[in-house]
Write a protein that holds these residues in place. Structure first.
Motif, PDB file in Angstrom:
ATOM      1  N   ASN A 153       0.813  -1.211   0.000  1.00 59.29           N
ATOM      2  CA  ASN A 153       0.000   0.000   0.000  1.00 59.29           C
ATOM      3  C   ASN A 153       0.849   1.265   0.000  1.00 59.29           C
ATOM      4  OD1 ASN A 153      -2.966  -0.828   0.175  1.00 59.29           O
ATOM      5  ND2 ASN A 153      -2.017  -2.144   1.709  1.00 59.29           N
ATOM      6  N   HIS A 154       2.004   1.216   0.648  1.00 60.85           N
ATOM      7  CA  HIS A 154       2.909   2.361   0.576  1.00 60.85           C
ATOM      8  C   HIS A 154       3.427   2.539  -0.852  1.00 60.85           C
ATOM      9  CE1 HIS A 154       3.795   1.875   5.157  1.00 60.85           C
ATOM     10  NE2 HIS A 154       2.583   2.333   4.915  1.00 60.85           N
ATOM     11  N   ASP A 155       3.737   1.424  -1.516  1.00 55.57           N
ATOM     12  CA  ASP A 155       4.183   1.512  -2.906  1.00 55.57           C
ATOM     13  C   ASP A 155       3.091   2.065  -3.815  1.00 55.57           C
ATOM     14  OD1 ASP A 155       6.645   0.565  -2.218  1.00 55.57           O
ATOM     15  OD2 ASP A 155       6.363  -1.455  -3.044  1.00 55.57           O
ATOM     16  N   ARG A 156       1.846   1.701  -3.523  1.00 55.38           N
ATOM     17  CA  ARG A 156       0.721   2.219  -4.336  1.00 55.38           C
ATOM     18  C   ARG A 156       0.621   3.742  -4.231  1.00 55.38           C
ATOM     19  NH1 ARG A 156      -2.424   0.590  -8.043  1.00 55.38           N
ATOM     20  NH2 ARG A 156      -4.477   0.446  -7.074  1.00 55.38           N
ATOM     21  N   MET A 157       1.095   4.309  -3.124  1.00 58.93           N
ATOM     22  CA  MET A 157       1.038   5.758  -2.933  1.00 58.93           C
ATOM     23  C   MET A 157       2.280   6.474  -3.458  1.00 58.93           C
ATOM     24  SD  MET A 157      -1.901   6.617  -1.609  1.00 58.93           S
ATOM     25  CE  MET A 157      -1.682   8.221  -0.803  1.00 58.93           C
ATOM     26  N   GLN A 158       3.226   5.728  -4.030  1.00 59.52           N
ATOM     27  CA  GLN A 158       4.426   6.374  -4.535  1.00 59.52           C
ATOM     28  C   GLN A 158       4.123   7.382  -5.645  1.00 59.52           C
ATOM     29  OE1 GLN A 158       7.780   6.134  -3.495  1.00 59.52           O
ATOM     30  NE2 GLN A 158       6.678   5.256  -1.737  1.00 59.52           N
ATOM     31  N   SER A 159       3.063   7.158  -6.398  1.00 60.89           N
ATOM     32  CA  SER A 159       2.711   8.081  -7.485  1.00 60.89           C
ATOM     33  C   SER A 159       1.913   9.285  -6.990  1.00 60.89           C
ATOM     34  CB  SER A 159       1.904   7.344  -8.563  1.00 60.89           C
ATOM     35  OG  SER A 159       0.731   6.764  -8.002  1.00 60.89           O
ATOM     36  N   PHE A 160       1.603   9.321  -5.682  1.00 60.42           N
ATOM     37  CA  PHE A 160       0.853  10.453  -5.122  1.00 60.42           C
ATOM     38  C   PHE A 160       1.689  11.722  -5.172  1.00 60.42           C
ATOM     39  CE2 PHE A 160       0.233  13.090  -1.284  1.00 60.42           C
ATOM     40  CZ  PHE A 160      -1.032  13.588  -1.574  1.00 60.42           C
ATOM     41  N   TRP A 197       1.371  16.002  -4.074  1.00 65.04           N
ATOM     42  CA  TRP A 197       0.583  16.954  -3.299  1.00 65.04           C
ATOM     43  C   TRP A 197      -0.112  17.999  -4.169  1.00 65.04           C
ATOM     44  CZ3 TRP A 197      -1.087  16.234   1.365  1.00 65.04           C
ATOM     45  CH2 TRP A 197      -0.364  15.455   2.268  1.00 65.04           C
ATOM     46  N   ASP A 198       0.422  18.270  -5.355  1.00 63.07           N
ATOM     47  CA  ASP A 198      -0.099  19.390  -6.146  1.00 63.07           C
ATOM     48  C   ASP A 198      -1.015  18.988  -7.295  1.00 63.07           C
ATOM     49  OD1 ASP A 198       1.890  18.146  -7.568  1.00 63.07           O
ATOM     50  OD2 ASP A 198       2.842  19.994  -8.282  1.00 63.07           O
ATOM     51  N   THR A 199      -1.224  17.687  -7.491  1.00 65.62           N
ATOM     52  CA  THR A 199      -2.044  17.276  -8.629  1.00 65.62           C
ATOM     53  C   THR A 199      -2.666  15.909  -8.387  1.00 65.62           C
ATOM     54  OG1 THR A 199      -2.062  16.987 -11.048  1.00 65.62           O
ATOM     55  CG2 THR A 199      -0.147  16.143  -9.858  1.00 65.62           C
ATOM     56  N   VAL A 200      -3.754  15.625  -9.093  1.00 67.06           N
ATOM     57  CA  VAL A 200      -4.413  14.325  -8.977  1.00 67.06           C
ATOM     58  C   VAL A 200      -3.671  13.290  -9.802  1.00 67.06           C
ATOM     59  CG1 VAL A 200      -6.674  15.418  -8.697  1.00 67.06           C
ATOM     60  CG2 VAL A 200      -5.958  14.645 -10.960  1.00 67.06           C
ATOM     61  N   THR A 201      -3.878  12.036  -9.439  1.00 67.51           N
ATOM     62  CA  THR A 201      -3.494  10.925 -10.294  1.00 67.51           C
ATOM     63  C   THR A 201      -4.789  10.434 -10.928  1.00 67.51           C
ATOM     64  OG1 THR A 201      -1.834  10.327  -8.641  1.00 67.51           O
ATOM     65  CG2 THR A 201      -2.265   8.736 -10.396  1.00 67.51           C
ATOM     66  N   SER A 202      -4.994  10.698 -12.211  1.00 69.63           N
ATOM     67  CA  SER A 202      -6.287  10.399 -12.818  1.00 69.63           C
ATOM     68  C   SER A 202      -6.595   8.919 -12.742  1.00 69.63           C
ATOM     69  CB  SER A 202      -6.314  10.858 -14.283  1.00 69.63           C
ATOM     70  OG  SER A 202      -5.536   9.998 -15.077  1.00 69.63           O
ATOM     71  N   SER A 203      -7.881   8.592 -12.636  1.00 68.83           N
ATOM     72  CA  SER A 203      -8.275   7.187 -12.535  1.00 68.83           C
ATOM     73  C   SER A 203      -7.945   6.420 -13.802  1.00 68.83           C
ATOM     74  CB  SER A 203      -9.774   7.090 -12.229  1.00 68.83           C
ATOM     75  OG  SER A 203     -10.038   7.546 -10.926  1.00 68.83           O
ATOM     76  N   ASP A 204      -7.885   7.117 -14.947  1.00 68.67           N
ATOM     77  CA  ASP A 204      -7.506   6.448 -16.191  1.00 68.67           C
ATOM     78  C   ASP A 204      -6.083   5.916 -16.129  1.00 68.67           C
ATOM     79  OD1 ASP A 204      -9.935   6.799 -17.461  1.00 68.67           O
ATOM     80  OD2 ASP A 204      -9.377   8.734 -18.323  1.00 68.67           O
ATOM     81  N   SER A 205      -5.243   6.580 -15.332  1.00 67.91           N
ATOM     82  CA  SER A 205      -3.848   6.156 -15.230  1.00 67.91           C
ATOM     83  C   SER A 205      -3.611   5.220 -14.048  1.00 67.91           C
ATOM     84  CB  SER A 205      -2.936   7.378 -15.102  1.00 67.91           C
ATOM     85  OG  SER A 205      -3.154   8.042 -13.857  1.00 67.91           O
ATOM     86  N   ILE A 206      -4.631   5.022 -13.221  1.00 68.31           N
ATOM     87  CA  ILE A 206      -4.522   4.134 -12.060  1.00 68.31           C
ATOM     88  C   ILE A 206      -5.283   2.846 -12.340  1.00 68.31           C
ATOM     89  CG2 ILE A 206      -5.327   3.762  -9.694  1.00 68.31           C
ATOM     90  CD1 ILE A 206      -2.940   5.400  -9.604  1.00 68.31           C
ATOM     91  N   SER A 207      -4.570   1.749 -12.351  1.00 67.78           N
ATOM     92  CA  SER A 207      -5.207   0.449 -12.466  1.00 67.78           C
ATOM     93  C   SER A 207      -5.008  -0.269 -11.136  1.00 67.78           C
ATOM     94  CB  SER A 207      -4.596  -0.344 -13.617  1.00 67.78           C
ATOM     95  OG  SER A 207      -5.248  -1.589 -13.772  1.00 67.78           O
ATOM     96  N   HIS A 208      -5.342  -1.537 -11.100  1.00 73.24           N
ATOM     97  CA  HIS A 208      -5.075  -2.326  -9.905  1.00 73.24           C
ATOM     98  C   HIS A 208      -3.574  -2.518  -9.752  1.00 73.24           C
ATOM     99  CE1 HIS A 208      -4.047  -5.892 -12.334  1.00 73.24           C
ATOM    100  NE2 HIS A 208      -5.024  -5.486 -13.135  1.00 73.24           N
ATOM    101  N   GLY A 209      -3.145  -2.845  -8.561  1.00 70.49           N
ATOM    102  CA  GLY A 209      -1.740  -3.107  -8.315  1.00 70.49           C
ATOM    103  C   GLY A 209      -1.394  -4.565  -8.560  1.00 70.49           C
ATOM    104  N   ASP A 210      -0.221  -4.977  -8.070  1.00 65.86           N
ATOM    105  CA  ASP A 210       0.231  -6.361  -8.201  1.00 65.86           C
ATOM    106  C   ASP A 210       0.557  -6.906  -6.813  1.00 65.86           C
ATOM    107  OD1 ASP A 210       1.151  -8.798  -9.017  1.00 65.86           O
ATOM    108  OD2 ASP A 210       3.061  -8.061  -9.807  1.00 65.86           O
ATOM    109  N   PRO A 211      -0.499  -7.238  -6.030  1.00 65.46           N
ATOM    110  CA  PRO A 211      -0.249  -7.671  -4.648  1.00 65.46           C
ATOM    111  C   PRO A 211       0.353  -9.054  -4.531  1.00 65.46           C
ATOM    112  CG  PRO A 211      -2.560  -7.912  -5.176  1.00 65.46           C
ATOM    113  CD  PRO A 211      -1.922  -7.229  -6.356  1.00 65.46           C
ATOM    114  N   LEU A 212       0.356  -9.838  -5.615  1.00 69.66           N
ATOM    115  CA  LEU A 212       0.840 -11.207  -5.522  1.00 69.66           C
ATOM    116  C   LEU A 212       2.298 -11.261  -5.074  1.00 69.66           C
ATOM    117  CD1 LEU A 212      -0.845 -12.800  -8.666  1.00 69.66           C
ATOM    118  CD2 LEU A 212      -1.460 -13.121  -6.270  1.00 69.66           C
ATOM    119  N   GLN A 213       3.083 -10.254  -5.486  1.00 73.45           N
ATOM    120  CA  GLN A 213       4.491 -10.266  -5.101  1.00 73.45           C
ATOM    121  C   GLN A 213       4.677  -9.960  -3.619  1.00 73.45           C
ATOM    122  OE1 GLN A 213       6.853  -6.852  -6.533  1.00 73.45           O
ATOM    123  NE2 GLN A 213       4.962  -6.065  -7.444  1.00 73.45           N
TER     124      GLN A 213
END
Length: 570
Positions: free
Chosen positions: A349-356, A358-374
């Motif tokens: 979950n910390h890695d999922r927030m690496q693209s966060f 403070w000054d702009t959104v991460t559009s949902s089109d560019s956000i897919s599911h992660g790879d939790p299997l690893q």
């Protein structure tokens, strides 16, 4: 405007305006909720809360009271409280036992993956308004199973108040009358629904009208006398199957006979010194709430300030990522492999927030599911919360899905059926009635439970119950429960203030930040727009009913001002 609704509207506007104008430190100091030393019940309807309180006073424990409240809500809140739907229960007993009961509806045995597709096109009315929309109801089985394992009182005693409310009737509140009136045209499509839920003289319901449900009282009486067989076989089963056959549904005698609720281990996560015990899949709320909390654990939320632009932006981005994972990975754990430990892993979950940023959104089109299997180690609703004098706690959320379900009442039995089949992925990429995009993990299959957003939650500290949380409102259940916890655990709000505070919601798709009117200040909205958020005002983000227990064991009840709820204690 009706005098009652005008008064409520004015109170709500003034209250929200007060929240917007005050800093978080001031908000935390405001409070007037009444406390109780013994037992407390908070539900969506006053009569049901009173039934639960009386049950506790007559020797019932929290589970007895929960079953009594659920059957009472089947009478007094037909849009959501029900015996024709399903739900979840989380329990934390005084001896430390923590468990959960899944009585979610199941797909009928004749269900197929493409049952809502015609000529290659998804037909939403089939999954929402037809008899095909109904899953096999689980409420009755769940209530009886919980009572048998953890209750003190016999079923006949626990269900009697509901039978009396149905047989003798109760006066409608203004909101209950309006709920029935708003769906009158839908009820008129079906002979039995028209008979049960519209007036014989064809006039609208009025506040104070006595609402009597004779056939429902007889159905409840059969359950009281015969237990499970009073619903899943015999006369009631005949009436369910006959209604299905007459209107093109597929629930069979075999479906009813073979339905079984299941005990499951809650998802446990920790935040800010509290342990949260949340209903596991097929509830998606547990995974989503745990992911959001884990994503935020390295940020000083209190320093950011309640509903400041930075706070809303950060929390929204955590929501966006959790809901993207929800869409791809979650479904009925009896049918799909959920990478649960990976999804709950802090590093993931910390890695999922690496693209966060403070000054702009991460559009949902560019956000897919992660790879939790690893990171793996080798689902219209009502909620109520109860704590008894011995410290036993129960959180229950049940639903028909849409308000009044598919609007089809069982002929001769007096209750409505659910439209929970719409919570499946009818077709990948197509939104359900709540706008949720879902994946193959939640595809329709015989006997499968559909994914749910219901999130009954019990929060403990040093193994003692401190909060009983949950909400109604589709996917907004998840965010309402999440907000209420943060409001108390981070901002120190008294429970009624935490419950009343304005909320916001993001569910990945559609890519919109929903906020309650007057819930964000004008400058906050401008800053969020500058970051790239698409704002959309909404009438409400869930309806939550909360219990808070302080260090001295005093119990505080917090019904949601967005609804008609009530806290009753002694």
């Amino acid at each position: 405007m009706n005098k009652t609704i005008y008064s409520r509207f004015l109170t709500w506007i003034l209250f929200i305006a007060l929240f917007v104008s005050l800093p978080s430190e001031s908000i935390a100091q405001i409070g007037w909720a009444k406390s109780y030393e013994n037992g407390i019940v908070v539900s969506a309807e006053k009569h049901a809360s009173q039934v639960g309180k009386k049950n506790l006073q007559q020797g019932g424990n929290a589970v007895d009271a929960a079953v009594a409240v659920q059957f009472a809500l089947a009478v007094t809140e037909p849009r959501a409280g029900n015996i024709g739907g399903g739900g979840f229960m989380v329990l934390h007993m005084a001896d430390g036992t923590t468990t959960s009961l899944d009585f979610r509806e199941r797909a009928p045995e004749k269900a197929t993956k493409d049952m809502f597709i015609q000529d290659g096109e998804y037909q939403p009315d089939l999954s929402r308004r037809s008899a095909l929309a109904s899953g096999v109801p689980g409420v009755v089985d769940g209530m009886i199973k919980a009572l048998e394992r953890y209750g003190n009182l016999p079923l006949e005693t626990v269900i009697e108040p509901a039978i009396k409310l149905a047989r003798e009737g109760f006066p409608l509140t203004w909101k209950q009358a309006q709920d029935l009136n708003n769906y009158a045209d839908d009820f008129k499509e079906y002979r039995t629904s028209r008979r049960y839920f519209t007036k014989k003289d064809k006039t609208p319901y009025q506040e104070g009208d006595l609402f009597v449900q004779e056939d429902l009282s007889k159905t409840l009486d059969r359950i009281a006398r015969m237990g499970r067989d009073g619903f899943y076989s015999g006369l009631t089963a005949d009436r369910i199957v006959n209604t299905m056959e007459r209107l093109g549904g597929i629930i069979s005698y075999s479906d009813l006979k073979n339905y079984e609720s299941k005990w499951r281990d809650p998802v446990k996560t920790s935040f800010n010194g509290y342990d949260l015990h949340i209903m596991p899949p097929p509830s998606s709320g547990s995974i989503a709430i745990a992911q959001m909390l884990t994503s935020l654990e390295n940020y000083d939320l209190k320093e950011l300030g309640f509903n400041s632009a930075k706070y809303v932006h950060l929390v929204t981005e955590a929501m966006r990522r959790a809901f993207a994972d929800r869409a791809h990975f979650l479904g009925d754990p009896d049918f799909v492999r959920i990478p649960q430990s990976g999804l709950l892993d802090s590093a993931y979950n910390h890695d999922r927030m690496q693209s966060f940023r403070w000054d702009t959104v991460t559009s949902s089109d560019s956000i897919s599911h992660g790879d939790p299997l690893q990171y793996q180690e080798s689902k219209e609703t009502t909620h109520f919360s109860i704590v008894d004098e011995n410290g036993n706690a129960v959180a229950v959320t049940t639903t028909l899905n849409g308000s009044f379900g598919n609007k089809i009442a069982v002929d001769g039995a007096g209750f409505l059926l659910n439209n929970e089949m719409d919570d499946f992925t009818a077709q990948p990429g197509e939104p359900n009635m709540f706008g949720l995009i879902q994946g193959k993990a939640n595809a329709v299959a015989p006997k499968k439970r559909m994914l749910s957003s219901m999130s009954p939650t019990i929060v403990t500290k040093n193994d003692s119950t401190r909060m009983v949380l949950g909400a109604a409102g589709g996917p907004r259940i998840i965010t309402a429960t999440f907000h209420n916890f943060l409001n108390m655990a981070v901002f120190g709000m008294e429970p009624q203030k935490a419950n009343s505070a304005p909320r916001f919601h993001h569910q990945w798709m559609p890519d919109k930040l929903y906020y309650e009117e007057f819930g964000l200040s004008p400058d906050t909205k401008e800053k969020l727009k500058e970051m790239g958020h698409t704002l959309s005002v909404t009438s409400g983000v869930g309806r939550a009913h909360t219990v808070y227990v302080d260090e001295n064991g005093l119990k505080y009840g917090a019904p949601d001002p967005r609804g008609d709820g009530a806290a009753e204690g002694y």
